[in-house]
Design an enzyme around this catalytic site. Sequence first.
Site, PDB file in Angstrom:
ATOM      1  N   ARG A 118     -31.646  64.407  29.735  1.00 13.94           N
ATOM      2  CA  ARG A 118     -33.020  63.908  29.954  1.00 13.94           C
ATOM      3  C   ARG A 118     -33.668  63.666  28.593  1.00 13.94           C
ATOM      4  NH1 ARG A 118     -32.964  68.066  34.459  1.00 13.94           N
ATOM      5  NH2 ARG A 118     -33.662  67.005  36.341  1.00 13.94           N
ATOM      6  N   CYS A 172     -27.148  64.205  40.520  1.00 14.99           N
ATOM      7  CA  CYS A 172     -27.637  65.059  39.431  1.00 14.99           C
ATOM      8  C   CYS A 172     -28.979  65.735  39.723  1.00 14.99           C
ATOM      9  CB  CYS A 172     -27.714  64.272  38.125  1.00 14.99           C
ATOM     10  SG  CYS A 172     -28.885  62.921  38.160  1.00 14.99           S
ATOM     11  N   ARG A 178     -29.873  59.519  29.766  1.00 14.96           N
ATOM     12  CA  ARG A 178     -30.837  58.799  30.608  1.00 14.96           C
ATOM     13  C   ARG A 178     -31.992  58.346  29.716  1.00 14.96           C
ATOM     14  NH1 ARG A 178     -34.072  61.735  35.293  1.00 14.96           N
ATOM     15  NH2 ARG A 178     -35.213  62.752  33.626  1.00 14.96           N
ATOM     16  N   HIS A 180     -43.999  71.439  31.547  1.00 13.18           N
ATOM     17  CA  HIS A 180     -43.072  71.379  30.419  1.00 13.18           C
ATOM     18  C   HIS A 180     -42.519  72.754  30.097  1.00 13.18           C
ATOM     19  CE1 HIS A 180     -45.824  67.834  29.364  1.00 13.18           C
ATOM     20  NE2 HIS A 180     -45.041  67.596  30.388  1.00 13.18           N
ATOM     21  N   ASN A 239     -33.724  64.891  43.363  1.00 15.26           N
ATOM     22  CA  ASN A 239     -35.086  65.453  43.400  1.00 15.26           C
ATOM     23  C   ASN A 239     -36.076  64.383  43.836  1.00 15.26           C
ATOM     24  OD1 ASN A 239     -33.781  67.606  42.208  1.00 15.26           O
ATOM     25  ND2 ASN A 239     -34.452  67.078  40.146  1.00 15.26           N
ATOM     26  N   ASP A 240     -35.980  63.238  43.173  1.00 15.32           N
ATOM     27  CA  ASP A 240     -36.893  62.154  43.532  1.00 15.32           C
ATOM     28  C   ASP A 240     -36.506  61.526  44.862  1.00 15.32           C
ATOM     29  OD1 ASP A 240     -39.045  61.821  41.690  1.00 15.32           O
ATOM     30  OD2 ASP A 240     -37.549  61.400  40.152  1.00 15.32           O
ATOM     31  N   ARG A 295     -42.477  66.659  45.524  1.00  5.28           N
ATOM     32  CA  ARG A 295     -41.643  67.741  44.990  1.00  5.28           C
ATOM     33  C   ARG A 295     -42.446  68.740  44.175  1.00  5.28           C
ATOM     34  NH1 ARG A 295     -38.168  64.471  40.319  1.00  5.28           N
ATOM     35  NH2 ARG A 295     -37.991  66.441  39.219  1.00  5.28           N
ATOM     36  N   GLU A 349     -32.858  56.796  42.917  1.00  3.28           N
ATOM     37  CA  GLU A 349     -33.905  57.793  43.184  1.00  3.28           C
ATOM     38  C   GLU A 349     -34.921  57.289  44.199  1.00  3.28           C
ATOM     39  OE1 GLU A 349     -34.764  60.308  39.501  1.00  3.28           O
ATOM     40  OE2 GLU A 349     -34.789  58.270  38.704  1.00  3.28           O
TER      41      GLU A 349
HETATM   42  C1  PEP Z   1     -33.945  63.621  40.012  1.00  3.65           C
HETATM   43  O1  PEP Z   1     -34.971  63.032  40.325  1.00  3.65           O
HETATM   44  O2  PEP Z   1     -33.196  64.184  40.822  1.00  3.65           O
HETATM   45  C2  PEP Z   1     -33.564  63.752  38.586  1.00  3.65           C
HETATM   46  C3  PEP Z   1     -32.406  64.243  38.235  1.00  3.65           C
HETATM   47  O3  PEP Z   1     -34.475  63.377  37.672  1.00  3.65           O
HETATM   48  P1  PEP Z   1     -35.771  64.254  37.296  1.00  3.65           P
HETATM   49  O4  PEP Z   1     -35.630  65.580  37.981  1.00  3.65           O
HETATM   50  O5  PEP Z   1     -35.780  64.359  35.825  1.00  3.65           O
HETATM   51  O6  PEP Z   1     -36.878  63.422  37.855  1.00  3.65           O
HETATM   52 MG    MG Z   2     -35.936  61.774  38.899  1.00  5.54          MG
END
Ligand code: PEP
Ligand code: MG
Length: 747
Positions: A471, A677, A507, A364, A629-630, A640, A606
Amino acid sequence: MSEPFKTDSRQMLGRLRTVMADDAAGQTRLDQITQLIAEEMHTEVCSIYLFRDEDTLELCATQGLNLEAVHQTRMRLGEGLVGRVARTGTVINTDDAPATRGFRYMPETGEEAYSSFMGVPVQRLGEKLGVLVVQSKDGRTFSDEEVYAVEVVAMVLAEMAELGAFTGEGAAMSARHQQSVQFRGTTAQDGTARGHVWLHEPRVVVTNLIGEDPVREQERLNEAVEELRIGVERMLSFARSGDKEQLEVLEAYRMFANSKGWMRRMEEDIGRGLSAEAAVEKEQSTARARMAQVTDPYLRDRLHDLDDLSNRMLRILTGQGGETGAAMPPDPILIARNIGPAELLDYGRSLKGIVLEEGSVGSHAAIIARALAIPLVIHAARITTEALNGDPILVDGDQGIAHLRPDDTVFAAFRDKMAMQAKAQERYASIREKPALTLCGQTISLTMNAGLMADLPSLEGSGANGVGLFRTELQFLIRSQMPRRSELSELYARVMDAAHGKPVVFRTLDIGSDKVVPYMKPTDEPNPAMGWRAIRVGLDKPGMMRMQLQALIRGANGRPLTVMFPFVAQRDEYAAARAEMDKAMERERILGHPLPETLKIGAMLETPSLAFAPDKFYQEVDFLSIGGNDLKQFFFAADRENERVRRRYDTLNVSFLTFLQNIVERCTRTGTPLSFCGEDAGRPVEAACLAAIGLRTLSMRPASIGPVKSILRRTHLGELRDTIEDASARGDQSVRGAVMEYLRGKL
Ligand code: PEP
Ligand code: MG
């Protein structure tokens, strides 16, 4: 065997104090100390070895060995008995040194004459400083009492080194806290910063090491322990019974605070002449030394608990609170073992940089640091013990390095780097109002990712076209209690106000995985990233989802509203979530609240599964946003959050780009608006490639908008696409090399 000698550690400490009070120069003082110890221990030899560098020890003073060997005899860590004591941090006590494993004879010292050997590590709070050795001709094993006495002296010695008492010609540990040190950690937020150390929890400085009156010291210890116990009981009574983890920590605190062994050892130290605080610190030092060796996470946590508890005790005993009276420097770089999100928010934008010993990229604190665009380096081992308030420090968030007390060369190189970055910033500012228009005439929409009110001023400053990802879970993560619906709707309204009509994509809650909400019962899952998270929680526990959807509708208060659901893996999840939204709208209508002027409901792509969902799904959603990212972590099956594998696979890997391109083509065919994103959207080279394969909206950290726009404005997407296709046809694993070459020609 001769009669054992009686060593009076109190007397030895008393004499040591006199030496310390004397203002002799460093070397003279060391010589006096070795002489004093040899006399008190009734040994022919006493020597002090100190670290010259990380793995070299040097004989710095001796009584009994050849004086010509002083500052000449050196050994590597682990070499000989002295080196072994230093490496293991444990005592060697033998009546026959030459027959002891690891013995190495140093001819220049003349030590062949001595049979008995006792070596004690000199360490301070787990940090190795050197070795204190006594040797004698007769083959005697030193008694426990004698070992203990030398250990206590070694501790006082460690403090002297710490206090710079040995700053004299030739002393190895000269002014340790004036030396330049580099910490190599991990990047959690890039950027560079230059400033001065501000310790989140300043180290308690123990100056009173030797107790004059053991009875009084014992009383002081008892009083402090009592205060500590009351404090722990109070914390326990406030702890909520549902919070298993918090209770576990507090129970461990209680166990230590009532530990008879801990108390007994400290009482014995006081009996031997230490002050109450020195006794606490000695225990803390032992715990830290163990911590360095223990790998079991549970045990490490417990040793951390003991460390925290020792700090509390030291604060009680010395009266030094978190407040030391020191003024925060105007350019503070925060140094801490770890820090919570709320504490970090309290500092806010006043911080120029942050360096943590622990933490993780997804923690965090890292999320907040990213939101505030403060360079953050994590995993900088031991920095809290090295840094002192006010020390100059440079933070290189790009490389994950911190330079404490940098020398002129480092400083000059860093200044050049910062100057280059400042120039780049000027360039970005000059195109802030201009569109991200490519050389081939295509405009890419650049939006920003946000999650805190603190992010919103960036909407203007960065030139973003809106918020592509808000977020919402950050508001839940930084609080100790679940936010109320009215609080949330007010917040969402303020976000939309700040956007001045630019679109904001909210989101819904993405909790679970690494995002653990403090007031929700933690679920013990073997694989939280693939577990009960995001929309899965929302659908199984619809109460929270409904509350949030209502808050969003109320926050919009008649304005257009855009909402997306995270981590949708198949069509029915989206359908169920959308049905919840329909119900929420209906409820609000019945209650007479204004409904959003327009409502767009999307999903985050994702999981690879969604890339292959039926066309029907693509037609149902109002838009899709790729959570790179996911998506990337599941595509490559590479966590990750795991430093070992996180950077193993390139985003520009041909398989991944082809996969993304297929998604783009499906969306084009079905007429589904698509954005990207994940963090990669904010990396200029990756962003250019995403645009080249057809993405038209990229959402990123505000600080990335300038660099991404700048590169896009110098890129011809058709040419770049050809470059990608050529590299792919050639069989390149990643197109990065070819793309970099193309882009270099454009810069
Ligand atoms: C992602 O997974 O790319 C994303 C934007 O969401 P978060 O990083 O909050 O999991
Ligand atoms: Mg994500």
